[in-house]
Design a protein around this motif. Structure first.
Motif, PDB file in Angstrom:
ATOM      1  N   VAL A  59     -40.480  -7.393 -29.886  1.00 42.42           N
ATOM      2  CA  VAL A  59     -39.669  -6.783 -28.845  1.00 42.42           C
ATOM      3  C   VAL A  59     -39.477  -7.869 -27.800  1.00 42.42           C
ATOM      4  N   THR A  60     -38.244  -8.196 -27.486  1.00 41.11           N
ATOM      5  CA  THR A  60     -38.012  -9.266 -26.521  1.00 41.11           C
ATOM      6  C   THR A  60     -37.788  -8.686 -25.131  1.00 41.11           C
ATOM      7  N   THR A  61     -38.222  -9.432 -24.157  1.00 43.80           N
ATOM      8  CA  THR A  61     -37.991  -9.073 -22.760  1.00 43.80           C
ATOM      9  C   THR A  61     -37.403 -10.285 -22.034  1.00 43.80           C
ATOM     10  N   ASP A  62     -36.438 -10.921 -22.686  1.00 47.19           N
ATOM     11  CA  ASP A  62     -35.857 -12.132 -22.126  1.00 47.19           C
ATOM     12  C   ASP A  62     -34.638 -11.874 -21.247  1.00 47.19           C
ATOM     13  N   LYS A  63     -34.213 -10.645 -21.133  1.00 49.54           N
ATOM     14  CA  LYS A  63     -33.066 -10.310 -20.285  1.00 49.54           C
ATOM     15  C   LYS A  63     -33.559  -9.702 -18.973  1.00 49.54           C
ATOM     16  N   LEU A  64     -32.766  -9.835 -17.933  1.00 47.16           N
ATOM     17  CA  LEU A  64     -33.121  -9.278 -16.631  1.00 47.16           C
ATOM     18  C   LEU A  64     -33.467  -7.792 -16.745  1.00 47.16           C
ATOM     19  N   SER A  65     -32.660  -7.043 -17.475  1.00 46.09           N
ATOM     20  CA  SER A  65     -32.868  -5.596 -17.581  1.00 46.09           C
ATOM     21  C   SER A  65     -34.178  -5.231 -18.264  1.00 46.09           C
ATOM     22  N   SER A  66     -34.790  -6.165 -18.970  1.00 45.71           N
ATOM     23  CA  SER A  66     -36.054  -5.888 -19.642  1.00 45.71           C
ATOM     24  C   SER A  66     -37.267  -6.412 -18.860  1.00 45.71           C
ATOM     25  N   ARG A  67     -37.029  -6.938 -17.667  1.00 45.27           N
ATOM     26  CA  ARG A  67     -38.127  -7.454 -16.846  1.00 45.27           C
ATOM     27  C   ARG A  67     -38.278  -6.712 -15.518  1.00 45.27           C
ATOM     28  N   VAL A  68     -37.429  -5.734 -15.265  1.00 38.89           N
ATOM     29  CA  VAL A  68     -37.420  -5.035 -13.977  1.00 38.89           C
ATOM     30  C   VAL A  68     -38.738  -4.302 -13.728  1.00 38.89           C
ATOM     31  N   GLY A  69     -39.233  -3.570 -14.724  1.00 34.87           N
ATOM     32  CA  GLY A  69     -40.461  -2.804 -14.544  1.00 34.87           C
ATOM     33  C   GLY A  69     -41.633  -3.676 -14.129  1.00 34.87           C
ATOM     34  N   ALA A  70     -41.801  -4.818 -14.779  1.00 32.38           N
ATOM     35  CA  ALA A  70     -42.886  -5.738 -14.425  1.00 32.38           C
ATOM     36  C   ALA A  70     -42.711  -6.266 -13.007  1.00 32.38           C
ATOM     37  N   SER A  71     -41.470  -6.530 -12.628  1.00 35.09           N
ATOM     38  CA  SER A  71     -41.197  -7.002 -11.269  1.00 35.09           C
ATOM     39  C   SER A  71     -41.527  -5.925 -10.237  1.00 35.09           C
ATOM     40  N   LEU A  72     -41.178  -4.682 -10.535  1.00 33.00           N
ATOM     41  CA  LEU A  72     -41.506  -3.588  -9.615  1.00 33.00           C
ATOM     42  C   LEU A  72     -43.017  -3.480  -9.441  1.00 33.00           C
ATOM     43  N   LEU A  73     -43.755  -3.551 -10.549  1.00 33.73           N
ATOM     44  CA  LEU A  73     -45.217  -3.447 -10.470  1.00 33.73           C
ATOM     45  C   LEU A  73     -45.817  -4.619  -9.705  1.00 33.73           C
ATOM     46  N   LYS A  74     -45.260  -5.797  -9.869  1.00 33.19           N
ATOM     47  CA  LYS A  74     -45.757  -6.955  -9.126  1.00 33.19           C
ATOM     48  C   LYS A  74     -45.537  -6.781  -7.624  1.00 33.19           C
ATOM     49  N   ASN A  75     -44.375  -6.267  -7.273  1.00 34.04           N
ATOM     50  CA  ASN A  75     -44.025  -6.164  -5.868  1.00 34.04           C
ATOM     51  C   ASN A  75     -44.531  -4.911  -5.182  1.00 34.04           C
ATOM     52  N   VAL A  76     -45.094  -3.985  -5.942  1.00 36.53           N
ATOM     53  CA  VAL A  76     -45.697  -2.822  -5.301  1.00 36.53           C
ATOM     54  C   VAL A  76     -47.017  -3.240  -4.646  1.00 36.53           C
ATOM     55  N   GLY A  77     -47.577  -4.357  -5.083  1.00 35.45           N
ATOM     56  CA  GLY A  77     -48.768  -4.906  -4.447  1.00 35.45           C
ATOM     57  C   GLY A  77     -50.069  -4.356  -5.014  1.00 35.45           C
ATOM     58  N   GLY A  78     -51.152  -4.924  -4.549  1.00 35.08           N
ATOM     59  CA  GLY A  78     -52.477  -4.454  -4.932  1.00 35.08           C
ATOM     60  C   GLY A  78     -52.947  -4.898  -6.296  1.00 35.08           C
ATOM     61  N   GLY A  79     -52.222  -5.773  -6.961  1.00 37.54           N
ATOM     62  CA  GLY A  79     -52.646  -6.286  -8.255  1.00 37.54           C
ATOM     63  C   GLY A  79     -52.475  -5.310  -9.415  1.00 37.54           C
ATOM     64  N   LEU A  80     -51.644  -4.276  -9.251  1.00 39.31           N
ATOM     65  CA  LEU A  80     -51.454  -3.323 -10.351  1.00 39.31           C
ATOM     66  C   LEU A  80     -50.879  -3.979 -11.590  1.00 39.31           C
ATOM     67  N   GLU A  81     -50.114  -5.044 -11.396  1.00 40.74           N
ATOM     68  CA  GLU A  81     -49.518  -5.703 -12.563  1.00 40.74           C
ATOM     69  C   GLU A  81     -50.584  -6.276 -13.494  1.00 40.74           C
ATOM     70  N   ASP A  82     -51.754  -6.588 -12.970  1.00 42.28           N
ATOM     71  CA  ASP A  82     -52.826  -7.110 -13.819  1.00 42.28           C
ATOM     72  C   ASP A  82     -53.292  -6.071 -14.838  1.00 42.28           C
ATOM     73  N   TRP A  83     -53.136  -4.806 -14.520  1.00 38.76           N
ATOM     74  CA  TRP A  83     -53.575  -3.729 -15.399  1.00 38.76           C
ATOM     75  C   TRP A  83     -52.430  -3.071 -16.156  1.00 38.76           C
ATOM     76  N   LEU A  84     -51.255  -3.003 -15.536  1.00 40.71           N
ATOM     77  CA  LEU A  84     -50.184  -2.179 -16.071  1.00 40.71           C
ATOM     78  C   LEU A  84     -49.026  -2.950 -16.683  1.00 40.71           C
ATOM     79  N   VAL A  85     -49.024  -4.266 -16.558  1.00 42.10           N
ATOM     80  CA  VAL A  85     -48.023  -5.095 -17.236  1.00 42.10           C
ATOM     81  C   VAL A  85     -48.737  -5.754 -18.409  1.00 42.10           C
ATOM     82  N   VAL A  86     -48.264  -5.450 -19.606  1.00 44.64           N
ATOM     83  CA  VAL A  86     -48.919  -5.928 -20.817  1.00 44.64           C
ATOM     84  C   VAL A  86     -48.013  -6.908 -21.553  1.00 44.64           C
ATOM     85  N   ALA A  87     -48.613  -7.713 -22.430  1.00 43.65           N
ATOM     86  CA  ALA A  87     -47.888  -8.825 -23.045  1.00 43.65           C
ATOM     87  C   ALA A  87     -47.372  -8.548 -24.457  1.00 43.65           C
TER      88      ALA A  87
END
Length: 166
Positions: A59-87
């Motif tokens: 599953v590729t996430t090389d387009k802008l539309s496929s990276r929005v969720g990870a960006s939202l989690l990063k910018n919500v703060g508190g390090g949630l992306e470390d737990w909720l953004v998976v590879a």
């Protein structure tokens, strides 16, 4: 929008991510699991991932539309992306199972964090966003007036984009 708060989790689809609904869900305190597939041999959340699956099966996430969720989690703060953004899809499934099995101990803490920090989160700081947009537009006007139309504009956020983990 009030119904979003009744959800336990949002599953961010890999090919075309949550956009407005994802942002609204996070604002309502609903955690979101997002896939950010790294390029071959790259880093996600400070972990090195090596792709062993042929790219045609991934599953590729090389387009802008496929990276929005990870960006939202990063910018919500508190390090949630470390737990909720998976590879990868296996981690995606494992995170969903973890949510279901340990909801009261593990995932509810994310809901609590989202609700407690939404007033200070960079993602929901509209005043700061507007200030940075105005700075960018002002810089664009100055560059246009001096006929420097091929110059990139970078706005450095005085408040800092990254929030400290607590």
């Amino acid at each position: 929008l009030q119904r979003l708060a009744l959800a336990d989790v949002i599953l961010d689809t890999p090919a075309y991510n949550q956009h407005t609904v994802g942002c609204d869900s996070l604002n309502a305190g609903v955690p979101m699991i997002s896939l950010l597939q790294p390029d071959d041999d790259s880093t996600v959340n400070n972990q090195i991932h090596t792709t062993s699956t042929p790219s045609s099966d991934r599953v590729t996430t090389d387009k802008l539309s496929s990276r929005v969720g990870a960006s939202l989690l990063k910018n919500v703060g508190g390090g949630l992306e470390d737990w909720l953004v998976v590879a990868d899809m296996e981690e995606y499934k494992e995170c969903m199972v973890q949510c279901a099995r340990n909801y009261n101990q593990w995932f509810s803490s994310f809901k609590h964090h989202l609700l407690e920090t939404r007033e200070t989160s960079p993602l929901f700081d509209t005043e700061r966003w507007v200030k940075n947009l105005e700075l960018g537009l002002t810089e664009m006007k100055l560059l246009s007036d001096s006929h420097q139309t091929d110059t990139d504009i970078y706005i450095i956020d005085d408040n800092g984009i990254e929030m400290q983990q607590q």
